[in-house]
Write a protein that holds these residues in place. Structure first.
Motif, PDB file in Angstrom:
ATOM      1  N   ILE A 380      13.791  -8.827  46.086  1.00  0.00           N
ATOM      2  CA  ILE A 380      14.934  -9.147  47.084  1.00  0.00           C
ATOM      3  C   ILE A 380      16.027  -8.252  46.269  1.00  0.00           C
ATOM      4  N   VAL A 381      16.593  -7.614  47.109  1.00  0.00           N
ATOM      5  CA  VAL A 381      17.849  -6.732  46.578  1.00  0.00           C
ATOM      6  C   VAL A 381      19.210  -7.286  47.295  1.00  0.00           C
ATOM      7  N   SER A 382      20.034  -7.584  46.547  1.00  0.00           N
ATOM      8  CA  SER A 382      21.318  -8.139  46.883  1.00  0.00           C
ATOM      9  C   SER A 382      22.471  -7.149  46.356  1.00  0.00           C
ATOM     10  N   SER A 383      23.390  -6.847  47.509  1.00  0.00           N
ATOM     11  CA  SER A 383      24.510  -6.125  47.435  1.00  0.00           C
ATOM     12  C   SER A 383      25.668  -7.005  46.726  1.00  0.00           C
ATOM     13  N   LEU A 384      26.558  -6.183  46.551  1.00  0.00           N
ATOM     14  CA  LEU A 384      28.005  -6.908  46.163  1.00  0.00           C
ATOM     15  C   LEU A 384      28.731  -7.720  47.303  1.00  0.00           C
ATOM     16  N   SER A 385      28.368  -7.113  48.590  1.00  0.00           N
ATOM     17  CA  SER A 385      28.696  -7.887  49.668  1.00  0.00           C
ATOM     18  C   SER A 385      28.051  -9.197  49.900  1.00  0.00           C
ATOM     19  N   GLY A 386      26.888  -9.505  49.422  1.00  0.00           N
ATOM     20  CA  GLY A 386      26.045 -10.604  49.638  1.00  0.00           C
ATOM     21  C   GLY A 386      24.869 -10.421  50.527  1.00  0.00           C
ATOM     22  N   GLN A 387      24.870  -9.231  51.135  1.00  0.00           N
ATOM     23  CA  GLN A 387      23.802  -8.987  52.060  1.00  0.00           C
ATOM     24  C   GLN A 387      22.518  -8.984  51.253  1.00  0.00           C
ATOM     25  N   GLU A 388      21.316  -9.310  51.820  1.00  0.00           N
ATOM     26  CA  GLU A 388      20.059  -9.505  51.146  1.00  0.00           C
ATOM     27  C   GLU A 388      19.211  -8.799  52.050  1.00  0.00           C
ATOM     28  N   VAL A 389      17.996  -8.135  51.256  1.00  0.00           N
ATOM     29  CA  VAL A 389      17.023  -6.969  51.967  1.00  0.00           C
ATOM     30  C   VAL A 389      15.760  -7.283  51.144  1.00  0.00           C
ATOM     31  N   GLU A 390      14.621  -7.627  51.941  1.00  0.00           N
ATOM     32  CA  GLU A 390      13.536  -7.960  51.042  1.00  0.00           C
ATOM     33  C   GLU A 390      12.570  -6.849  51.202  1.00  0.00           C
ATOM     34  N   PHE A 391      12.067  -6.409  50.071  1.00  0.00           N
ATOM     35  CA  PHE A 391      11.007  -5.401  49.920  1.00  0.00           C
ATOM     36  C   PHE A 391       9.732  -5.712  49.262  1.00  0.00           C
ATOM     37  N   LYS A 392       8.435  -4.879  49.744  1.00  0.00           N
ATOM     38  CA  LYS A 392       7.535  -5.195  49.395  1.00  0.00           C
ATOM     39  C   LYS A 392       6.823  -3.777  48.979  1.00  0.00           C
ATOM     40  N   THR A 393       6.471  -3.689  47.733  1.00  0.00           N
ATOM     41  CA  THR A 393       5.975  -2.461  47.050  1.00  0.00           C
ATOM     42  C   THR A 393       4.614  -2.532  46.633  1.00  0.00           C
ATOM     43  N   PHE A 394       3.639  -1.687  47.380  1.00  0.00           N
ATOM     44  CA  PHE A 394       2.296  -1.592  47.098  1.00  0.00           C
ATOM     45  C   PHE A 394       2.204  -0.681  45.861  1.00  0.00           C
ATOM     46  N   VAL A 395       1.238  -1.384  44.713  1.00  0.00           N
ATOM     47  CA  VAL A 395       1.199  -0.559  43.702  1.00  0.00           C
ATOM     48  C   VAL A 395       0.325   0.778  43.780  1.00  0.00           C
ATOM     49  N   SER A 396      -0.733   0.557  44.604  1.00  0.00           N
ATOM     50  CA  SER A 396      -1.958   1.845  44.610  1.00  0.00           C
ATOM     51  C   SER A 396      -1.315   2.477  46.084  1.00  0.00           C
ATOM     52  N   PRO A 397      -1.850   3.871  45.893  1.00  0.00           N
ATOM     53  CA  PRO A 397      -1.462   4.647  47.378  1.00  0.00           C
ATOM     54  C   PRO A 397      -2.297   4.153  48.526  1.00  0.00           C
ATOM     55  N   ILE A 398      -1.979   4.301  49.811  1.00  0.00           N
ATOM     56  CA  ILE A 398      -2.924   4.110  50.760  1.00  0.00           C
ATOM     57  C   ILE A 398      -3.023   5.277  51.372  1.00  0.00           C
ATOM     58  N   ALA A 399      -4.385   5.586  51.717  1.00  0.00           N
ATOM     59  CA  ALA A 399      -4.789   6.875  52.534  1.00  0.00           C
ATOM     60  C   ALA A 399      -4.924   6.933  54.116  1.00  0.00           C
ATOM     61  N   ARG A 400      -3.996   7.884  54.564  1.00  0.00           N
ATOM     62  CA  ARG A 400      -4.130   7.962  55.978  1.00  0.00           C
ATOM     63  C   ARG A 400      -4.357   9.417  56.497  1.00  0.00           C
ATOM     64  N   SER A 401      -5.386   9.785  57.322  1.00  0.00           N
ATOM     65  CA  SER A 401      -5.630  11.295  57.725  1.00  0.00           C
ATOM     66  C   SER A 401      -5.558  12.090  56.432  1.00  0.00           C
ATOM     67  N   GLY A 402      -6.141  11.770  55.473  1.00  0.00           N
ATOM     68  CA  GLY A 402      -6.190  12.726  54.513  1.00  0.00           C
ATOM     69  C   GLY A 402      -5.062  12.847  53.434  1.00  0.00           C
ATOM     70  N   GLN A 403      -4.060  12.125  53.544  1.00  0.00           N
ATOM     71  CA  GLN A 403      -2.798  11.985  52.774  1.00  0.00           C
ATOM     72  C   GLN A 403      -2.614  10.765  52.325  1.00  0.00           C
ATOM     73  N   ASN A 404      -2.240  10.548  50.925  1.00  0.00           N
ATOM     74  CA  ASN A 404      -2.219   9.465  50.263  1.00  0.00           C
ATOM     75  C   ASN A 404      -0.332   9.199  50.224  1.00  0.00           C
ATOM     76  N   TYR A 405      -0.009   8.058  50.810  1.00  0.00           N
ATOM     77  CA  TYR A 405       1.080   7.791  50.669  1.00  0.00           C
ATOM     78  C   TYR A 405       1.655   6.456  49.843  1.00  0.00           C
ATOM     79  N   PHE A 406       2.642   6.522  49.476  1.00  0.00           N
ATOM     80  CA  PHE A 406       3.347   5.306  48.661  1.00  0.00           C
ATOM     81  C   PHE A 406       3.935   4.380  49.881  1.00  0.00           C
ATOM     82  N   LEU A 407       3.690   2.972  49.600  1.00  0.00           N
ATOM     83  CA  LEU A 407       3.992   2.230  50.949  1.00  0.00           C
ATOM     84  C   LEU A 407       5.187   1.100  50.337  1.00  0.00           C
TER      85      LEU A 407
END
Length: 594
Positions: A380-407
């Motif tokens: 969870i990322v909190s800014s100085l204004s107090g706004q919060e955003v939640e993030f979900k980071t995947f460790v391994s790349p995901i493959a789509r149509s022959g291309q790997n992506y960081f998700l």
């Protein structure tokens, strides 16, 4: 005064009153089964809202089985059932011992009959026909009278005694497990729950600690693999009490297996029971529904969680993509400061993320329609204004149509769904290629060059020749990668923070959620269960049926009186009585005709 007491006892021992109490207990048990008990008050407040949380709290439904009203009902039911037993046990026992007791008839349509048969003949006839009807009698005779008694289900009264005794034992066992002395100490303030859940256990005051020889308790502990504990935490209201254990629990290892859809299949704790000098007293593998019992304490496998996984993280800046990523190490629950304006709190780490392959945009295998996206970190990322955003980071790349992506999933506060940023992965398996391309674009525009598609394409080709020479001759792969880069740059326009966190490595560690329970009253529940089953079987399958015949000499004939009793309707006792009267009449008329 005596009259009022007698009326009170009559009400207390009435069937209607006992059934009313049992209905109340049944309703309370349903609440205690449906609603998880003894959870943190913050969970209940979040689930029900302020008004209903306070209302339900005043009713004590967050700990139904320890609520004063529940224990009061149990106590009254014990008194009611005990009085019934005291009043009826002598009668029931005498009924089983003395088969010659008189019963009120429930099937006698006749006031009696005088037969011309002699006392001996009438006795023989009725005894023969009672035996033929399945009621072999016992006979008692004198010079002027005879009595024939047959009892089927002689020990029916034992069913009444056993079922009522089972209720008393059940209630006493439940009250014992509720630990009434501890409840009293909580009510009078002798012990006070600790409400600071971040307090180190050695700093918890004595007033929040329970004695080692506590009669009964139910505590919890979250134990990381390799750690030990000699204390459990007993939930109490909006806080907890520390319960010392008579031994040390050491979690040696923890393992878990999964179904194909990602749901846990089995999780097992390899536990050592040690004394306070480190000597191993017992070892066991504890899993769900297979507890370890040691010195009157049951150790249950209740749950599992992260036990302090160490994460190696890299923070990549979009505002300065050419800068070296900031490397940090963190554990679940840590809070980091990133770019001086944002705080990052590491919320959780998951080893598996199993979703339908169709939802992931990948081709399913023949063995399963699901795909495992691998480990992920939520922060969870909190800014100085107090706004919060939640993030979900995947460790391994995901493959789509022959291309790997960081998700990277992004979810604003209150939103139930993630929106995903897909950054193409370069030859190094990370996002360095993408970040280097952003750096080149920034350098060009900083020199005053207008960013056009031709400029972006030219820079992309230069970046390919420098960082990804293996696809220089594969124009289709270059086009696919370029389109992926453009899509990611478009998504970045709505990205809420100027950086992204990636997981460079991790050292995972499990923690077992262990429930430690001491319920000596459980043995009473087992005894009560056995007695209840026996009592019900006797009551249903061994009903009492009784036929009694009294014969008295009357001149040259005999007076006959037949009575019967049945503990349950639908028996054949009335028919047997009618048949006996008809038989004695037939015999009498036959003798008269002769």
């Amino acid at each position: 005064m005596q009259k009022k007491m007698a009326e009170f006892i009559v009400i207390l021992t009435s069937m209607r009153f006992a059934v009313s109490l049992l209905v109340l207990l049944a309703i309370a048990s349903v609440i205690g089964t449906v609603l998880p008990q003894a959870q943190p008050y913050t969970d209940y407040a979040h689930q029900f809202g302020p008004f209903w949380f306070a209302t339900f709290n005043s009713l004590g439904i967050y700990d139904v089985y320890g609520a004063p009203w529940f224990l009061t009902i149990l106590g009254i039911l014990v008194l009611s059932t005990a009085f019934c037993l005291i009043r009826n046990i002598p009668t029931k026992i005498m009924g089983m011992i003395n088969i010659w007791r008189d019963y009120v008839t429930d099937g006698g349509k006749h006031n009696g009959y005088r037969t011309s048969l002699s006392l001996g003949s009438a006795t023989a006839v009725l005894a023969s026909w009672m035996t033929a009807a399945g009621y072999a009698p016992r006979v008692r005779t004198t010079n002027t009278s005879a009595s024939l008694v047959s009892v089927r289900g002689r020990f029916y009264g034992a069913g009444y005694i056993l079922t009522h005794a089972a209720i008393v034992i059940f209630c006493l066992g439940a009250m014992y497990n509720a630990n009434l002395p501890q409840k009293w100490q909580l009510w009078n303030g002798s012990i006070i729950p600790e409400t600071n859940f971040s307090e180190p256990i050695f700093d918890v005051p004595q007033v929040s600690r329970l004695p080692l020889n506590n009669a009964a308790y139910r505590g919890n502990v979250t134990l990381p693999a390799g750690d030990s504990t000699a204390n459990a935490f007993v939930p109490s209201g909006n806080g907890y009490l520390v319960q010392p254990l008579p031994f040390v629990i050491h979690l040696h290892k923890f393992r878990i297996s999964y179904y194909s859809n990602g749901m846990p299949k089995d999780f097992v704790s390899d536990i050592y029971i040690e004394n306070h000098h480190g000597e191993v007293l017992k070892r066991a593998f504890v899993r769900v529904n297979h507890p370890l019992l040691y010195r009157g304490v049951d150790i249950f496998q209740a749950s599992f969680s992260n036990g302090g996984t160490l994460l190696h993280l890299d923070s990549h800046s979009f505002s300065n993509p050419g800068a070296t990523p900031k490397h940090v190490e963190a554990q679940i629950g840590d809070t980091l400061t990133v770019h001086d304006k944002y705080q990052v709190k590491i919320k959780s780490f998951s080893l598996r993320n199993v979703i339908p392959a169709k939802a992931a945009g990948v081709t399913a295998s023949h063995s399963s329609p699901y795909v495992d996206l691998g480990p992920s970190m939520t922060y969870i990322v909190s800014s100085l204004s107090g706004q919060e955003v939640e993030f979900k980071t995947f460790v391994s790349p995901i493959a789509r149509s022959g291309q790997n992506y960081f998700l990277q999933g992004v979810r604003t506060k209150g939103s139930p769904f993630y929106q995903y940023l897909l950054i193409p992965v370069g030859p190094d398996g990370g996002i360095n290629f993408f970040m280097a391309y952003l750096t080149q674009l920034r350098n060009v525009t900083a020199n005053g060059t207008k960013l056009t598609m031709q400029v972006a394409t030219t820079i992309f080709k230069k970046q390919i020749s420098t960082s990804y020479p293996s696809i220089m001759s594969d124009y289709r792969q270059q086009a696919k990668l370029f389109q992926s880069v453009m899509n990611a740059m478009t998504q970045l326009q709505a990205y809420p923070v100027p950086f992204v966190m990636t997981v460079d490595g991790y050292k995972h560690k499990w923690a077992a959620g262990i429930e430690v329970t001491k319920w000596p009253g459980t043995i009473f529940l087992y005894i009560g269960s056995v007695l209840l089953v026996l009592g019900i079987m006797i009551s249903f399958y061994m009903p009492q049926r009784r036929i009694m015949v009294k014969l008295s000499a009357a001149g040259e004939g005999t007076d006959v009186a037949i009575t019967g009793h049945s503990s349950r309707g639908g028996s054949n006792v009335p028919e047997v009585i009618d048949a006996l009267y008809e038989r004695i009449k037939t015999e009498s008329e036959g003798e008269h005709n002769e």
